[in-house]
Write a protein that holds these residues in place. Structure first.
Motif, mmCIF file in Angstrom:
data_model
loop_
_atom_site.group_PDB
_atom_site.id
_atom_site.type_symbol
_atom_site.label_atom_id
_atom_site.label_comp_id
_atom_site.label_asym_id
_atom_site.label_seq_id
_atom_site.Cartn_x
_atom_site.Cartn_y
_atom_site.Cartn_z
ATOM 1 N N ASP A 120 76.938 52.536 51.134
ATOM 2 C CA ASP A 120 76.010 52.369 50.002
ATOM 3 C C ASP A 120 75.023 51.229 50.227
ATOM 4 N N ASN A 121 75.469 50.136 50.838
ATOM 5 C CA ASN A 121 74.559 49.015 51.080
ATOM 6 C C ASN A 121 73.417 49.413 52.011
ATOM 7 N N ILE A 122 73.749 50.194 53.039
ATOM 8 C CA ILE A 122 72.728 50.663 53.976
ATOM 9 C C ILE A 122 71.748 51.601 53.270
ATOM 10 N N LYS A 123 72.258 52.450 52.397
ATOM 11 C CA LYS A 123 71.380 53.367 51.663
ATOM 12 C C LYS A 123 70.440 52.606 50.738
ATOM 13 N N THR A 124 70.954 51.575 50.079
ATOM 14 C CA THR A 124 70.108 50.767 49.196
ATOM 15 C C THR A 124 68.997 50.100 49.994
ATOM 16 N N TYR A 125 69.361 49.564 51.150
ATOM 17 C CA TYR A 125 68.364 48.950 52.036
ATOM 18 C C TYR A 125 67.303 49.969 52.443
ATOM 19 N N ALA A 126 67.736 51.173 52.800
ATOM 20 C CA ALA A 126 66.795 52.213 53.218
ATOM 21 C C ALA A 126 65.869 52.613 52.078
ATOM 22 N N GLU A 127 66.412 52.727 50.881
ATOM 23 C CA GLU A 127 65.583 53.079 49.724
ATOM 24 C C GLU A 127 64.522 52.013 49.470
ATOM 25 N N ASP A 128 64.921 50.742 49.531
ATOM 26 C CA ASP A 128 63.958 49.654 49.316
ATOM 27 C C ASP A 128 62.895 49.641 50.415
ATOM 28 N N PHE A 129 63.337 49.853 51.654
ATOM 29 C CA PHE A 129 62.401 49.838 52.780
ATOM 30 C C PHE A 129 61.385 50.969 52.662
ATOM 31 N N GLU A 130 61.858 52.159 52.346
ATOM 32 C CA GLU A 130 60.948 53.295 52.230
ATOM 33 C C GLU A 130 60.012 53.128 51.038
ATOM 34 N N LYS A 131 60.488 52.484 49.981
ATOM 35 C CA LYS A 131 59.621 52.195 48.838
ATOM 36 C C LYS A 131 58.493 51.260 49.250
ATOM 37 N N GLU A 132 58.829 50.234 50.052
ATOM 38 C CA GLU A 132 57.808 49.308 50.537
ATOM 39 C C GLU A 132 56.830 50.014 51.467
ATOM 40 N N LEU A 133 57.343 50.922 52.285
ATOM 41 C CA LEU A 133 56.461 51.679 53.176
ATOM 42 C C LEU A 133 55.461 52.509 52.375
ATOM 43 N N ARG A 134 55.954 53.157 51.315
ATOM 44 C CA ARG A 134 55.057 53.971 50.489
ATOM 45 C C ARG A 134 54.010 53.093 49.812
ATOM 46 N N GLN A 135 54.447 51.926 49.320
ATOM 47 C CA GLN A 135 53.513 51.027 48.657
ATOM 48 C C GLN A 135 52.481 50.502 49.652
ATOM 49 N N SER A 136 52.938 50.190 50.861
ATOM 50 C CA SER A 136 52.027 49.703 51.890
ATOM 51 C C SER A 136 51.015 50.779 52.272
ATOM 52 N N ALA A 137 51.505 52.022 52.404
ATOM 53 C CA ALA A 137 50.595 53.120 52.743
ATOM 54 C C ALA A 137 49.572 53.350 51.633
ATOM 55 N N LEU A 138 50.025 53.229 50.366
ATOM 56 C CA LEU A 138 49.115 53.400 49.246
ATOM 57 C C LEU A 138 48.066 52.295 49.230
ATOM 58 N N THR A 139 48.500 51.045 49.467
ATOM 59 C CA THR A 139 47.553 49.927 49.502
ATOM 60 C C THR A 139 46.547 50.110 50.627
ATOM 61 N N GLU A 140 47.033 50.517 51.800
ATOM 62 C CA GLU A 140 46.139 50.728 52.938
ATOM 63 C C GLU A 140 45.131 51.828 52.639
ATOM 64 N N ALA A 141 45.605 52.911 52.014
ATOM 65 C CA ALA A 141 44.698 54.009 51.670
ATOM 66 C C ALA A 141 43.663 53.561 50.649
ATOM 67 N N THR A 142 44.087 52.713 49.695
ATOM 68 C CA THR A 142 43.156 52.205 48.682
ATOM 69 C C THR A 142 42.062 51.365 49.322
ATOM 70 N N TYR A 143 42.466 50.458 50.232
ATOM 71 C CA TYR A 143 41.475 49.620 50.913
ATOM 72 C C TYR A 143 40.544 50.463 51.784
#
Length: 262
Positions: A120-143
């Motif tokens: 479960d700890n690894i899954k939580t880490y993966a969920e947070d990481f993928e959330k940051e990736l999506r946010q980063s991709a959205l920010t990059e696309a916005t810029y």
């Protein structure tokens, strides 16, 4: 010999010839198994069934270890393709890969059961990481979108003072009195925006640039190879500070030729 005795002897002979099957099992665990996400790992447990027929013998310790190692290598080729959040897909792919290779590993190996999971700890880490990736991709696309819009304004709306005035008015007649007070402000804005793009260079500026190039050429000509190499390195640093990597590469090419000639 009576008929019954003959039948009994015949059946006994057939039973004696039938091969006897034995089943031997081994199991092992594998951790960590890499996933598509750095520092996020799968774990796996495997149970192997070996079928021994006739006078065959169960696998010895060395054969068992070799089979376990080869199965681990198969899993290590499969799991990096998957996120730890896709346990089911990863396990299905692993089962197919192992099924295809099991009998090639050892003909006695007839079944391999796999259980693949992530804690479960690894899954939580993966969920947070993928959330940051999506946010980063959205920010990059916005810029990137804002950059495209800015380039459009620069290349089309602020390329000409008259067009810039019309863009600023935006069809609003009430802004006309304010526009009359602006004078040549739009010419100045267009000049500032276009500066450095080469589209507003005056004859005097072009002559000055040409003269600078001649001065540099005159300075380089009498220099020895060592001094010329030093100067070219300095120019390379200057071009790099202005983000002109194309000129840096050209200078480095010249520098290499100069060093080779010397």
């Amino acid at each position: 010999m009576g008929v019954l005795a003959w039948i009994r002897n015949l059946l006994a002979s057939r039973y004696e010839q039938a091969p006897i099957e034995q089943h031997h099992q081994s199991s092992f665990s594998v951790r960590p198994l890499p996933s598509s996400l750095p520092e996020a790992y799968f774990e796996a447990s495997l149970q192997l069934t070996w079928t021994i027929t006739g006078e065959g013998s169960p696998p010895n310790m060395e054969e068992t270890y070799r089979a376990h190692s080869q199965l681990r290598e198969i899993l290590e080729r499969v799991t990096p393709k998957f996120s730890v959040l896709s346990e089911g897909e990863a396990q299905s792919e692993a089962e197919i890969a192992v099924y295809r290779q099991a009998r090639r590993i050892d003909r006695r190996l007839t079944s391999v059961q796999i259980r693949l999971w992530a804690n479960d700890n690894i899954k939580t880490y993966a969920e947070d990481f993928e959330k940051e990736l999506r946010q980063s991709a959205l920010t990059e696309a916005t810029y990137a979108m804002k950059a495209r819009q800015s380039r459009y304004v620069r290349d089309h709306l602020l390329a000409d003072a008259q067009v810039a005035r019309l863009w600023w008015l935006d069809g609003k007649a009430e802004k006309l009195p304010e526009l009359l007070k602006m004078g040549n402000n739009f010419e100045q804005v267009v000049g500032l925006v276009q500066d450095g793009m080469g589209s507003t260079t005056t004859p005097e500026e072009a002559l000055a640039v040409e003269r600078v190039a001649e001065i540099i050429k005159d300075f380089l000509a009498p220099l020895g190879a060592q001094h010329r190499e030093i100067l070219l390195s300095q120019l390379s640093s200057i071009f790099g500070s202005y983000e002109r990597e194309d000129l840096v590469r050209d200078i480095q090419g010249l520098n290499g030729s100069s060093a080779g000639d010397g």
